[in-house]
Design a protein around this motif. Structure first.
Motif, mmCIF file in Angstrom:
data_model
loop_
_atom_site.group_PDB
_atom_site.id
_atom_site.type_symbol
_atom_site.label_atom_id
_atom_site.label_comp_id
_atom_site.label_asym_id
_atom_site.label_seq_id
_atom_site.Cartn_x
_atom_site.Cartn_y
_atom_site.Cartn_z
ATOM 1 N N ALA A 14 0.861 -1.186 0.000
ATOM 2 C CA ALA A 14 0.000 0.000 0.000
ATOM 3 C C ALA A 14 0.890 1.227 0.000
ATOM 4 O O ALA A 14 1.773 1.352 0.852
ATOM 5 N N ALA A 15 0.675 2.110 -0.985
ATOM 6 C CA ALA A 15 1.449 3.353 -1.105
ATOM 7 C C ALA A 15 2.943 3.078 -1.085
ATOM 8 O O ALA A 15 3.725 3.808 -0.454
ATOM 9 N N GLY A 16 3.361 2.027 -1.768
ATOM 10 C CA GLY A 16 4.775 1.696 -1.857
ATOM 11 C C GLY A 16 5.352 0.995 -0.651
ATOM 12 O O GLY A 16 6.548 0.671 -0.620
ATOM 13 N N ARG A 17 4.536 0.729 0.347
ATOM 14 C CA ARG A 17 5.003 0.071 1.568
ATOM 15 C C ARG A 17 4.561 -1.383 1.573
ATOM 16 O O ARG A 17 3.394 -1.683 1.297
ATOM 17 N N VAL A 18 5.476 -2.281 1.893
ATOM 18 C CA VAL A 18 5.154 -3.705 1.964
ATOM 19 C C VAL A 18 4.481 -3.996 3.294
ATOM 20 O O VAL A 18 5.041 -3.733 4.364
ATOM 21 N N SER A 44 -5.338 -10.225 9.283
ATOM 22 C CA SER A 44 -6.625 -9.979 8.617
ATOM 23 C C SER A 44 -6.437 -9.687 7.137
ATOM 24 O O SER A 44 -7.225 -10.137 6.293
ATOM 25 N N LEU A 45 -5.391 -8.949 6.778
ATOM 26 C CA LEU A 45 -5.129 -8.674 5.359
ATOM 27 C C LEU A 45 -4.841 -9.966 4.604
ATOM 28 O O LEU A 45 -5.301 -10.156 3.471
ATOM 29 N N THR A 46 -4.107 -10.856 5.237
ATOM 30 C CA THR A 46 -3.825 -12.144 4.610
ATOM 31 C C THR A 46 -5.119 -12.915 4.371
ATOM 32 O O THR A 46 -5.318 -13.511 3.306
ATOM 33 N N THR A 47 -6.005 -12.895 5.348
ATOM 34 C CA THR A 47 -7.287 -13.589 5.223
ATOM 35 C C THR A 47 -8.118 -13.007 4.079
ATOM 36 O O THR A 47 -8.668 -13.744 3.254
ATOM 37 N N PRO A 56 -9.490 -0.772 -0.049
ATOM 38 C CA PRO A 56 -8.966 0.176 -1.042
ATOM 39 C C PRO A 56 -7.550 0.614 -0.690
ATOM 40 O O PRO A 56 -7.227 0.861 0.473
ATOM 41 N N GLY A 57 -6.713 0.679 -1.713
ATOM 42 C CA GLY A 57 -5.335 1.117 -1.514
ATOM 43 C C GLY A 57 -4.351 0.003 -1.255
ATOM 44 O O GLY A 57 -3.134 0.211 -1.342
ATOM 45 N N VAL A 58 -4.854 -1.187 -0.935
ATOM 46 C CA VAL A 58 -3.975 -2.334 -0.705
ATOM 47 C C VAL A 58 -4.005 -3.224 -1.944
ATOM 48 O O VAL A 58 -5.086 -3.591 -2.424
ATOM 49 N N GLN A 59 -2.842 -3.570 -2.437
ATOM 50 C CA GLN A 59 -2.749 -4.365 -3.659
ATOM 51 C C GLN A 59 -1.943 -5.631 -3.420
ATOM 52 O O GLN A 59 -0.973 -5.640 -2.653
#
Length: 263
Positions: A14-18, A44-47, A56-59
């Motif tokens: 997100a925004a260039g940050r891992v 939670s992001l992994t899930t 939004p914003g996380v890729q």
């Protein structure tokens, strides 16, 4: 039930940050994999990545999601939702539309399986009975605000099972519940795993939950998996400092609690 759901080399940015890097997990039928770690570790992001539901914003910039040996693209992940993989979120009250009855929630979900009107109601009552409601007909006409947190969590589990998924993702399913209700929900998940042969990903920061239900544990810190082991091995011989710190905190909190929670 055969097959498995695998996550290989997941990387989220997100925004260039891992945020999450090189995460690998495997869900197997009839087994509970606990994903544990402190808040903000990436659980939670992994899930959500497993279902293509990132905020939004996380890729997702790396990694593969594989079902029964077949890598899933974006359309494939969307097709998994509900039908192959059910999701139980951590805050049941915020997950329901407060002005829509419980029956309406079931009707909207069961319509995806082609069930409508009387057939949908019958199926909703069956599901509510399966998760422990003695009088499900009294539940379907109520609104979410008329149910307790524990009741809503059971309704959410029933909804997650509505399309007969093979896997269940449970993200902090006991966070907002008191100790008695936590035990009831965990017992319910254990029964459903045994009865349906579900593969379960149990996301939690609470090692009492892990001790009670999990077969295998993956420890997450700083967006990476730092240790994986069978639950007994992890409790008896933790290898990483992060894991040892989690266990020490767990044992300190469990002093004076029932022995099975500290085991």
């Amino acid at each position: 039930m055969t097959g498995r759901l695998e996550l290989v080399g997941l990387r989220l940015e997100a925004a260039g940050r891992v945020l999450v890097d090189d995460v690998a997990l495997c869900l197997q039928p009839g087994k509970v994999l606990a994903l544990v770690g402190a808040s903000g570790s990436g659980k939670s992001l992994t899930t959500l990545a497993l279902l293509g539901l990132l905020p939004p914003g996380v890729q997702r910039t790396g990694g593969r999601i594989i079902l029964d040996g077949i890598e899933q693209d974006t359309a494939g992940l969307a097709a998994l939702r509900g039908r192959t993989v059910g999701l139980v979120q951590q805050s049941p009250r915020s997950s329901f539309n407060p002005v829509v009855t419980i029956e309406r929630h079931f009707r909207e979900t069961l319509a995806l399986a082609g069930l409508r009107r009387g057939a949908a109601r019958t199926r909703a009552l069956e599901l509510l009975a399966e998760v422990g409601f003695d009088h499900p007909a009294e539940i379907v006409g109520r609104y979410p605000f008329q149910l307790s947190g524990g009741m809503l969590q059971r309704v959410m589990i029933a909804l997650a099972l509505a399309l007969d998924p093979r896997f269940l993702l449970a993200d902090e399913p006991t966070t907002d519940l008191d100790t008695v209700l936590q035990a009831q929900v965990l017992d319910l998940l254990g029964r459903l795993r045994a009865r349906r042969g579900l593969g379960v990903l149990l996301v939690t920061h609470d090692l009492s939950v892990v001790a009670r239900l999990a077969d295998h544990v993956a420890v997450m810190a700083g967006g990476r998996i730092v240790e994986q082991a069978a639950v007994g091995e992890l409790f008896q011989r933790p290898r990483q400092p992060v894991t040892r710190a989690l266990l020490e905190a767990h044992l300190a909190l469990c002093q004076g609690e029932p022995s099975e929670l500290a085991a």
